[in-house]
Motif scaffolding. Structure first.
Motif, PDB file in Angstrom:
ATOM      1  N   GLY A 155     -52.970  11.095  70.251  1.00  0.00           N
ATOM      2  CA  GLY A 155     -53.700  11.111  71.509  1.00  0.00           C
ATOM      3  C   GLY A 155     -53.663   9.750  72.157  1.00  0.00           C
ATOM      4  O   GLY A 155     -52.899   8.863  71.757  1.00  0.00           O
ATOM      5  N   GLU A 156     -54.516   9.563  73.170  1.00  0.00           N
ATOM      6  CA  GLU A 156     -54.605   8.259  73.810  1.00  0.00           C
ATOM      7  C   GLU A 156     -55.392   7.301  72.922  1.00  0.00           C
ATOM      8  O   GLU A 156     -56.325   7.706  72.229  1.00  0.00           O
ATOM      9  CB  GLU A 156     -55.231   8.396  75.190  1.00  0.00           C
ATOM     10  CG  GLU A 156     -54.344   9.209  76.143  1.00  0.00           C
ATOM     11  CD  GLU A 156     -54.876   9.223  77.562  1.00  0.00           C
ATOM     12  OE1 GLU A 156     -55.409   8.188  78.006  1.00  0.00           O
ATOM     13  OE2 GLU A 156     -54.779  10.276  78.224  1.00  0.00           O
ATOM     14  N   GLU A 157     -55.007   6.060  72.942  1.00  0.00           N
ATOM     15  CA  GLU A 157     -55.503   5.074  71.980  1.00  0.00           C
ATOM     16  C   GLU A 157     -57.023   5.005  71.868  1.00  0.00           C
ATOM     17  O   GLU A 157     -57.552   4.998  70.751  1.00  0.00           O
ATOM     18  CB  GLU A 157     -54.933   3.691  72.309  1.00  0.00           C
ATOM     19  CG  GLU A 157     -55.327   2.636  71.295  1.00  0.00           C
ATOM     20  CD  GLU A 157     -54.649   1.293  71.581  1.00  0.00           C
ATOM     21  OE1 GLU A 157     -54.880   0.371  70.795  1.00  0.00           O
ATOM     22  OE2 GLU A 157     -53.916   1.191  72.584  1.00  0.00           O
ATOM     23  N   PRO A 158     -57.789   4.966  72.960  1.00  0.00           N
ATOM     24  CA  PRO A 158     -59.242   4.850  72.807  1.00  0.00           C
ATOM     25  C   PRO A 158     -59.849   5.989  71.987  1.00  0.00           C
ATOM     26  O   PRO A 158     -60.749   5.774  71.172  1.00  0.00           O
ATOM     27  CB  PRO A 158     -59.756   4.868  74.248  1.00  0.00           C
ATOM     28  CG  PRO A 158     -58.616   4.385  75.071  1.00  0.00           C
ATOM     29  CD  PRO A 158     -57.392   4.922  74.389  1.00  0.00           C
ATOM     30  N   ALA A 159     -59.358   7.183  72.193  1.00  0.00           N
ATOM     31  CA  ALA A 159     -59.905   8.336  71.468  1.00  0.00           C
ATOM     32  C   ALA A 159     -59.625   8.222  69.979  1.00  0.00           C
ATOM     33  O   ALA A 159     -60.472   8.553  69.142  1.00  0.00           O
ATOM     34  CB  ALA A 159     -59.310   9.623  72.023  1.00  0.00           C
ATOM     35  N   LEU A 160     -58.447   7.733  69.616  1.00  0.00           N
ATOM     36  CA  LEU A 160     -58.093   7.638  68.203  1.00  0.00           C
ATOM     37  C   LEU A 160     -58.800   6.478  67.513  1.00  0.00           C
ATOM     38  O   LEU A 160     -59.177   6.581  66.339  1.00  0.00           O
ATOM     39  CB  LEU A 160     -56.574   7.498  68.046  1.00  0.00           C
ATOM     40  CG  LEU A 160     -55.857   8.820  67.736  1.00  0.00           C
ATOM     41  CD1 LEU A 160     -56.016   9.793  68.887  1.00  0.00           C
ATOM     42  CD2 LEU A 160     -54.394   8.585  67.430  1.00  0.00           C
ATOM     43  N   ARG A 161     -58.970   5.384  68.230  1.00  0.00           N
ATOM     44  CA  ARG A 161     -59.637   4.237  67.614  1.00  0.00           C
ATOM     45  C   ARG A 161     -61.067   4.586  67.210  1.00  0.00           C
ATOM     46  O   ARG A 161     -61.619   4.018  66.278  1.00  0.00           O
ATOM     47  CB  ARG A 161     -59.652   3.052  68.589  1.00  0.00           C
ATOM     48  CG  ARG A 161     -58.292   2.453  68.869  1.00  0.00           C
ATOM     49  CD  ARG A 161     -57.623   1.911  67.623  1.00  0.00           C
ATOM     50  NE  ARG A 161     -56.352   1.269  67.919  1.00  0.00           N
ATOM     51  CZ  ARG A 161     -55.450   0.930  67.009  1.00  0.00           C
ATOM     52  NH1 ARG A 161     -55.673   1.208  65.739  1.00  0.00           N
ATOM     53  NH2 ARG A 161     -54.317   0.345  67.365  1.00  0.00           N
ATOM     54  N   ASN A 162     -61.657   5.551  67.899  1.00  0.00           N
ATOM     55  CA  ASN A 162     -63.037   5.938  67.584  1.00  0.00           C
ATOM     56  C   ASN A 162     -63.141   6.847  66.367  1.00  0.00           C
ATOM     57  O   ASN A 162     -64.232   7.036  65.836  1.00  0.00           O
ATOM     58  CB  ASN A 162     -63.668   6.652  68.793  1.00  0.00           C
ATOM     59  CG  ASN A 162     -63.873   5.703  69.965  1.00  0.00           C
ATOM     60  OD1 ASN A 162     -64.027   4.503  69.775  1.00  0.00           O
ATOM     61  ND2 ASN A 162     -63.861   6.245  71.169  1.00  0.00           N
ATOM     62  N   ILE A 163     -62.031   7.430  65.942  1.00  0.00           N
ATOM     63  CA  ILE A 163     -62.112   8.394  64.838  1.00  0.00           C
ATOM     64  C   ILE A 163     -61.299   7.998  63.612  1.00  0.00           C
ATOM     65  O   ILE A 163     -61.416   8.630  62.575  1.00  0.00           O
ATOM     66  CB  ILE A 163     -61.635   9.795  65.288  1.00  0.00           C
ATOM     67  CG1 ILE A 163     -60.150   9.767  65.639  1.00  0.00           C
ATOM     68  CG2 ILE A 163     -62.466  10.315  66.444  1.00  0.00           C
ATOM     69  CD1 ILE A 163     -59.548  11.133  65.828  1.00  0.00           C
ATOM     70  N   GLU A 164     -60.490   6.945  63.706  1.00  0.00           N
ATOM     71  CA  GLU A 164     -59.570   6.665  62.605  1.00  0.00           C
ATOM     72  C   GLU A 164     -60.303   6.387  61.295  1.00  0.00           C
ATOM     73  O   GLU A 164     -59.854   6.812  60.221  1.00  0.00           O
ATOM     74  CB  GLU A 164     -58.642   5.493  62.939  1.00  0.00           C
ATOM     75  CG  GLU A 164     -59.348   4.162  63.161  1.00  0.00           C
ATOM     76  CD  GLU A 164     -58.353   3.049  63.457  1.00  0.00           C
ATOM     77  OE1 GLU A 164     -57.486   2.804  62.602  1.00  0.00           O
ATOM     78  OE2 GLU A 164     -58.431   2.451  64.537  1.00  0.00           O
ATOM     79  N   SER A 165     -61.454   5.716  61.349  1.00  0.00           N
ATOM     80  CA  SER A 165     -62.173   5.419  60.105  1.00  0.00           C
ATOM     81  C   SER A 165     -62.729   6.690  59.472  1.00  0.00           C
ATOM     82  O   SER A 165     -62.882   6.785  58.257  1.00  0.00           O
ATOM     83  CB  SER A 165     -63.300   4.426  60.371  1.00  0.00           C
ATOM     84  OG  SER A 165     -64.233   4.952  61.300  1.00  0.00           O
TER      85      SER A 165
END
Length: 314
Positions: free
Chosen positions: A51-61
Protein backbone atom coordinates in the motif's frame (compact mmCIF):
# COMPACT_ATOMS: atom_id res chain seq x y z
CA UNK A 1 1.15 10.89 -3.91
CA UNK A 2 2.97 8.82 -1.30
CA UNK A 3 5.51 6.17 -2.26
CA UNK A 4 4.22 2.63 -2.51
CA UNK A 5 5.70 0.15 -0.10
CA UNK A 6 5.62 -3.59 0.44
CA UNK A 7 6.66 -5.56 3.51
CA UNK A 8 6.82 -9.32 3.65
CA UNK A 9 7.98 -12.55 5.21
CA UNK A 10 7.90 -15.88 3.42
CA UNK A 11 9.26 -19.42 3.63
CA UNK A 12 12.64 -18.24 2.34
CA UNK A 13 13.06 -15.80 5.23
CA UNK A 14 11.81 -17.86 8.15
CA UNK A 15 10.56 -21.39 8.70
CA UNK A 16 7.44 -22.36 6.70
CA UNK A 17 5.68 -23.52 9.85
CA UNK A 18 6.21 -20.18 11.61
CA UNK A 19 4.99 -18.29 8.54
CA UNK A 20 1.91 -20.52 8.34
CA UNK A 21 1.06 -19.87 11.98
CA UNK A 22 1.45 -16.11 11.54
CA UNK A 23 -0.56 -16.17 8.33
CA UNK A 24 -3.48 -17.98 9.95
CA UNK A 25 -3.51 -15.49 12.81
CA UNK A 26 -3.53 -12.44 10.53
CA UNK A 27 -5.95 -13.64 7.85
CA UNK A 28 -9.03 -12.16 9.61
CA UNK A 29 -7.50 -8.67 9.31
CA UNK A 30 -7.88 -8.61 5.51
CA UNK A 31 -11.22 -6.80 5.51
CA UNK A 32 -10.18 -4.08 7.94
CA UNK A 33 -6.83 -3.49 6.23
CA UNK A 34 -8.47 -3.47 2.82
CA UNK A 35 -10.80 -0.67 3.92
CA UNK A 36 -7.69 1.31 4.80
CA UNK A 37 -6.17 0.76 1.37
CA UNK A 38 -3.74 -1.97 2.45
CA UNK A 39 -3.51 -5.23 0.51
CA UNK A 40 -2.88 -8.19 2.83
CA UNK A 41 -1.68 -11.47 1.35
CA UNK A 42 -1.76 -14.44 3.71
CA UNK A 43 -1.01 -17.89 2.32
CA UNK A 44 0.56 -20.96 3.87
CA UNK A 45 4.09 -19.68 3.13
CA UNK A 46 3.78 -15.88 3.13
CA UNK A 47 2.51 -12.80 4.91
CA UNK A 48 2.76 -9.68 2.75
CA UNK A 49 1.27 -6.18 2.89
CA UNK A 50 1.24 -3.54 0.15
CA UNK A 51 0.00 0.00 0.00
CA UNK A 52 0.99 3.62 0.37
CA UNK A 53 3.82 4.17 2.81
CA UNK A 54 1.96 6.03 5.60
CA UNK A 55 -0.62 3.28 5.92
CA UNK A 56 2.02 0.56 6.16
CA UNK A 57 4.25 2.39 8.60
CA UNK A 58 1.33 2.43 11.03
CA UNK A 59 0.84 -1.34 10.96
CA UNK A 60 4.25 -2.90 10.35
CA UNK A 61 5.00 -3.43 14.05
CA UNK A 62 1.66 -5.21 14.47
CA UNK A 63 1.88 -7.43 11.41
CA UNK A 64 5.54 -8.40 11.76
CA UNK A 65 6.10 -8.27 15.49
CA UNK A 66 8.89 -10.68 16.38
CA UNK A 67 9.89 -11.32 12.75
CA UNK A 68 12.62 -10.03 10.50
CA UNK A 69 11.02 -8.91 7.26
CA UNK A 70 11.95 -7.60 3.84
CA UNK A 71 10.93 -4.25 2.36
CA UNK A 72 10.23 -3.40 -1.27
CA UNK A 73 9.69 0.14 -2.58
CA UNK A 74 7.96 1.59 -5.61
CA UNK A 75 5.10 0.54 -7.87
CA UNK A 76 7.34 -1.14 -10.45
CA UNK A 77 9.19 -3.28 -7.91
CA UNK A 78 5.94 -4.25 -6.20
CA UNK A 79 4.37 -5.23 -9.52
CA UNK A 80 7.41 -7.38 -10.34
CA UNK A 81 7.24 -9.23 -7.04
CA UNK A 82 3.48 -9.77 -7.13
CA UNK A 83 3.70 -11.00 -10.73
CA UNK A 84 6.46 -13.43 -9.77
CA UNK A 85 4.35 -14.67 -6.87
CA UNK A 86 1.34 -15.13 -9.19
CA UNK A 87 3.50 -17.16 -11.57
CA UNK A 88 4.54 -19.58 -8.83
CA UNK A 89 8.15 -18.37 -8.85
CA UNK A 90 8.19 -17.80 -5.09
CA UNK A 91 6.06 -20.75 -4.04
CA UNK A 92 7.46 -23.53 -1.91
CA UNK A 93 6.35 -25.81 -4.75
CA UNK A 94 7.58 -23.93 -7.82
CA UNK A 95 4.92 -23.47 -10.47
CA UNK A 96 2.00 -24.56 -8.28
CA UNK A 97 -1.42 -23.50 -9.49
CA UNK A 98 -3.25 -22.37 -6.34
CA UNK A 99 -1.36 -19.12 -5.67
CA UNK A 100 -2.96 -17.23 -8.55
CA UNK A 101 -6.43 -17.93 -7.17
CA UNK A 102 -5.29 -16.92 -3.68
CA UNK A 103 -4.03 -13.55 -4.92
CA UNK A 104 -7.28 -12.89 -6.75
CA UNK A 105 -9.17 -13.54 -3.53
CA UNK A 106 -6.78 -11.29 -1.57
CA UNK A 107 -7.31 -8.21 -3.76
CA UNK A 108 -11.10 -8.50 -3.40
CA UNK A 109 -10.78 -6.80 0.01
CA UNK A 110 -9.31 -3.64 -1.57
CA UNK A 111 -11.29 -0.93 -3.39
CA UNK A 112 -10.77 -1.49 -7.15
CA UNK A 113 -10.43 2.26 -7.62
CA UNK A 114 -7.28 2.38 -5.50
CA UNK A 115 -3.89 2.38 -7.24
CA UNK A 116 -2.61 -0.58 -5.18
CA UNK A 117 -5.50 -2.69 -6.49
CA UNK A 118 -4.67 -1.72 -10.07
CA UNK A 119 -0.98 -2.53 -9.57
CA UNK A 120 -1.85 -5.92 -8.08
CA UNK A 121 -4.40 -6.76 -10.77
CA UNK A 122 -1.89 -5.99 -13.53
CA UNK A 123 0.76 -8.04 -11.72
CA UNK A 124 -1.49 -11.07 -11.30
CA UNK A 125 -2.49 -11.08 -14.97
CA UNK A 126 1.13 -10.64 -16.04
CA UNK A 127 2.44 -13.40 -13.80
CA UNK A 128 -0.21 -15.90 -14.85
CA UNK A 129 0.39 -15.20 -18.54
CA UNK A 130 4.17 -15.57 -18.17
CA UNK A 131 3.66 -18.84 -16.32
CA UNK A 132 1.77 -20.22 -19.30
CA UNK A 133 4.20 -18.87 -21.90
CA UNK A 134 7.22 -20.32 -20.14
CA UNK A 135 5.39 -23.53 -19.15
CA UNK A 136 6.41 -22.85 -15.56
CA UNK A 137 3.95 -25.42 -14.29
CA UNK A 138 4.55 -27.86 -11.47
CA UNK A 139 5.19 -31.36 -12.76
CA UNK A 140 2.79 -32.43 -10.07
CA UNK A 141 0.77 -30.67 -7.43
CA UNK A 142 -1.07 -31.83 -4.36
CA UNK A 143 -3.26 -34.35 -6.14
CA UNK A 144 -0.21 -35.96 -7.79
CA UNK A 145 1.62 -36.10 -4.46
CA UNK A 146 -1.39 -37.87 -2.98
CA UNK A 147 -1.45 -40.28 -5.94
CA UNK A 148 2.25 -41.10 -5.48
CA UNK A 149 1.89 -41.70 -1.76
CA UNK A 150 -1.11 -43.96 -2.38
CA UNK A 151 0.84 -45.90 -5.01
CA UNK A 152 3.66 -46.38 -2.51
CA UNK A 153 1.26 -47.74 0.12
CA UNK A 154 -0.41 -50.15 -2.34
CA UNK A 155 2.54 -51.30 -4.48
CA UNK A 156 1.51 -54.74 -5.71
CA UNK A 157 -1.96 -54.27 -7.15
CA UNK A 158 -3.68 -54.45 -3.78
CA UNK A 159 -7.07 -52.79 -4.02
CA UNK A 160 -7.62 -49.92 -1.59
CA UNK A 161 -10.92 -49.53 0.20
CA UNK A 162 -12.15 -45.97 0.73
CA UNK A 163 -10.56 -42.57 0.25
CA UNK A 164 -11.54 -40.06 2.92
CA UNK A 165 -11.04 -36.38 2.01
CA UNK A 166 -11.41 -34.19 5.08
CA UNK A 167 -12.40 -30.69 4.04
CA UNK A 168 -14.66 -29.26 1.34
CA UNK A 169 -12.78 -26.06 0.45
CA UNK A 170 -10.86 -25.30 -2.73
CA UNK A 171 -8.18 -27.92 -2.10
CA UNK A 172 -10.65 -30.64 -1.12
CA UNK A 173 -12.86 -29.99 -4.15
CA UNK A 174 -9.79 -29.93 -6.37
CA UNK A 175 -8.79 -33.36 -5.13
CA UNK A 176 -12.27 -34.69 -5.82
CA UNK A 177 -12.30 -33.34 -9.38
CA UNK A 178 -8.75 -34.59 -10.06
CA UNK A 179 -9.97 -38.18 -9.94
CA UNK A 180 -7.52 -39.13 -7.21
CA UNK A 181 -10.19 -41.43 -5.78
CA UNK A 182 -10.66 -43.49 -8.95
CA UNK A 183 -8.62 -46.40 -7.62
CA UNK A 184 -10.74 -46.66 -4.48
CA UNK A 185 -14.00 -48.49 -3.94
CA UNK A 186 -15.54 -45.16 -2.97
CA UNK A 187 -14.68 -41.62 -1.95
CA UNK A 188 -15.99 -40.02 1.23
CA UNK A 189 -15.83 -36.28 1.86
CA UNK A 190 -15.82 -35.41 5.53
CA UNK A 191 -17.29 -31.97 6.13
CA UNK A 192 -19.15 -30.09 8.83
CA UNK A 193 -21.39 -28.55 6.14
CA UNK A 194 -22.60 -31.40 3.89
CA UNK A 195 -25.52 -29.36 2.50
CA UNK A 196 -23.21 -26.66 1.19
CA UNK A 197 -20.86 -29.16 -0.44
CA UNK A 198 -23.76 -31.05 -1.99
CA UNK A 199 -24.85 -27.84 -3.75
CA UNK A 200 -21.31 -27.16 -4.97
CA UNK A 201 -20.96 -30.65 -6.42
CA UNK A 202 -24.42 -30.74 -7.97
CA UNK A 203 -23.12 -29.48 -11.30
CA UNK A 204 -20.53 -32.27 -11.59
CA UNK A 205 -20.90 -35.93 -12.46
CA UNK A 206 -18.59 -37.02 -9.63
CA UNK A 207 -20.23 -39.22 -7.02
CA UNK A 208 -18.99 -39.01 -3.46
CA UNK A 209 -20.44 -39.91 -0.09
CA UNK A 210 -20.70 -37.16 2.51
CA UNK A 211 -20.08 -37.64 6.23
CA UNK A 212 -19.77 -35.44 9.26
CA UNK A 213 -16.51 -35.81 11.22
CA UNK A 214 -18.05 -37.74 14.12
CA UNK A 215 -19.48 -40.32 11.71
CA UNK A 216 -16.16 -41.79 10.57
CA UNK A 217 -14.18 -44.47 12.35
CA UNK A 218 -16.90 -46.85 13.47
CA UNK A 219 -14.80 -49.78 12.20
CA UNK A 220 -11.15 -50.39 11.30
CA UNK A 221 -10.31 -49.79 7.65
CA UNK A 222 -6.65 -50.76 7.18
CA UNK A 223 -6.96 -50.45 3.36
CA UNK A 224 -8.38 -46.93 3.43
CA UNK A 225 -6.50 -43.65 3.04
CA UNK A 226 -7.26 -40.30 4.66
CA UNK A 227 -6.31 -36.94 3.13
CA UNK A 228 -6.68 -33.87 5.34
CA UNK A 229 -7.35 -30.92 3.04
CA UNK A 230 -8.51 -28.20 5.41
CA UNK A 231 -6.81 -25.65 7.61
CA UNK A 232 -10.00 -24.87 9.50
CA UNK A 233 -9.34 -27.09 12.53
CA UNK A 234 -9.96 -25.78 16.03
CA UNK A 235 -9.19 -27.69 19.21
CA UNK A 236 -12.60 -29.35 19.35
CA UNK A 237 -12.48 -30.46 15.71
CA UNK A 238 -8.90 -31.69 16.17
CA UNK A 239 -9.97 -33.92 19.07
CA UNK A 240 -12.87 -35.34 17.04
CA UNK A 241 -10.59 -36.11 14.10
CA UNK A 242 -7.88 -37.66 16.23
CA UNK A 243 -10.30 -40.02 17.96
CA UNK A 244 -12.03 -40.96 14.71
CA UNK A 245 -8.76 -41.71 12.91
CA UNK A 246 -7.41 -43.75 15.80
CA UNK A 247 -10.54 -45.89 15.50
CA UNK A 248 -10.36 -46.03 11.71
CA UNK A 249 -6.67 -47.05 11.56
CA UNK A 250 -6.25 -46.23 7.85
CA UNK A 251 -3.25 -47.34 5.80
CA UNK A 252 -1.93 -43.79 5.80
CA UNK A 253 -2.94 -40.19 6.59
CA UNK A 254 -1.74 -37.41 4.27
CA UNK A 255 -2.09 -33.99 5.89
CA UNK A 256 -1.96 -31.14 3.36
CA UNK A 257 -2.57 -28.43 5.96
CA UNK A 258 0.07 -25.73 6.26
CA UNK A 259 -0.47 -26.00 10.02
CA UNK A 260 -0.80 -29.77 10.55
CA UNK A 261 -4.21 -30.71 11.87
CA UNK A 262 -2.66 -33.41 14.03
CA UNK A 263 0.73 -34.21 15.45
CA UNK A 264 2.76 -37.34 14.84
CA UNK A 265 2.77 -37.92 18.59
CA UNK A 266 -1.03 -37.75 18.77
CA UNK A 267 -1.41 -40.49 16.15
CA UNK A 268 1.91 -42.22 16.75
CA UNK A 269 0.67 -45.71 15.91
CA UNK A 270 -0.57 -44.55 12.49
CA UNK A 271 1.35 -43.71 9.32
CA UNK A 272 1.09 -39.91 9.19
CA UNK A 273 2.61 -37.72 6.46
CA UNK A 274 2.47 -33.94 6.84
CA UNK A 275 3.80 -31.23 4.54
CA UNK A 276 6.90 -31.10 6.74
CA UNK A 277 7.66 -34.82 6.57
CA UNK A 278 10.78 -35.91 4.68
CA UNK A 279 8.65 -37.91 2.26
CA UNK A 280 6.63 -34.85 1.28
CA UNK A 281 9.68 -32.59 1.06
CA UNK A 282 11.31 -35.01 -1.39
CA UNK A 283 8.39 -34.51 -3.77
CA UNK A 284 8.88 -30.75 -3.52
CA UNK A 285 12.62 -31.02 -4.21
CA UNK A 286 12.04 -33.18 -7.30
CA UNK A 287 9.62 -30.64 -8.75
CA UNK A 288 11.77 -27.63 -7.92
CA UNK A 289 14.93 -29.15 -9.41
CA UNK A 290 13.02 -29.68 -12.65
CA UNK A 291 11.71 -26.09 -12.87
CA UNK A 292 14.68 -24.17 -11.44
CA UNK A 293 16.46 -23.75 -14.84
CA UNK A 294 13.36 -21.97 -16.22
CA UNK A 295 13.14 -19.50 -13.34
CA UNK A 296 15.43 -16.79 -14.83
CA UNK A 297 13.51 -16.90 -18.14
CA UNK A 298 10.22 -16.55 -16.30
CA UNK A 299 11.36 -13.52 -14.29
CA UNK A 300 12.82 -11.87 -17.40
CA UNK A 301 9.54 -12.43 -19.24
CA UNK A 302 7.63 -10.76 -16.41
CA UNK A 303 10.08 -7.85 -16.23
CA UNK A 304 9.87 -7.20 -19.98
CA UNK A 305 6.07 -7.29 -19.97
CA UNK A 306 5.80 -4.94 -17.02
CA UNK A 307 8.34 -2.54 -18.53
CA UNK A 308 6.02 -1.93 -21.46
CA UNK A 309 3.14 -1.32 -19.05
CA UNK A 310 4.90 1.10 -16.71
CA UNK A 311 3.00 4.06 -18.09
CA UNK A 312 -0.08 2.56 -16.41
CA UNK A 313 1.53 2.63 -12.98
CA UNK A 314 0.21 5.33 -10.63
Amino acid sequence: MSEFLGLYIDHQITSPFEVAQRSAKLKPLATELGRGGVLLITTCVRVEVYGEEPALRNIESTIFSGFSYECIEGAAAIAQRLAEIASGAHSQILGESYIGHQLVKAIEFVDPKLPIFQIARLAIDTGRAARERQRFIASFNYDQIVRDIIADRFPNGELPDRLYIIGSGMLGRGLIRSGVGERFRSTVVVTRNPKILRKRLRRTDITVALMRPAEIGHAREPRSVVVIATADVNDEYQAILRNALLRLEPRTIVDLSSIPALSAAAVRKLNYVSMYSDEFLRFIDQNNNLLAPTLPLLCSDIEATLRTAQTTFP
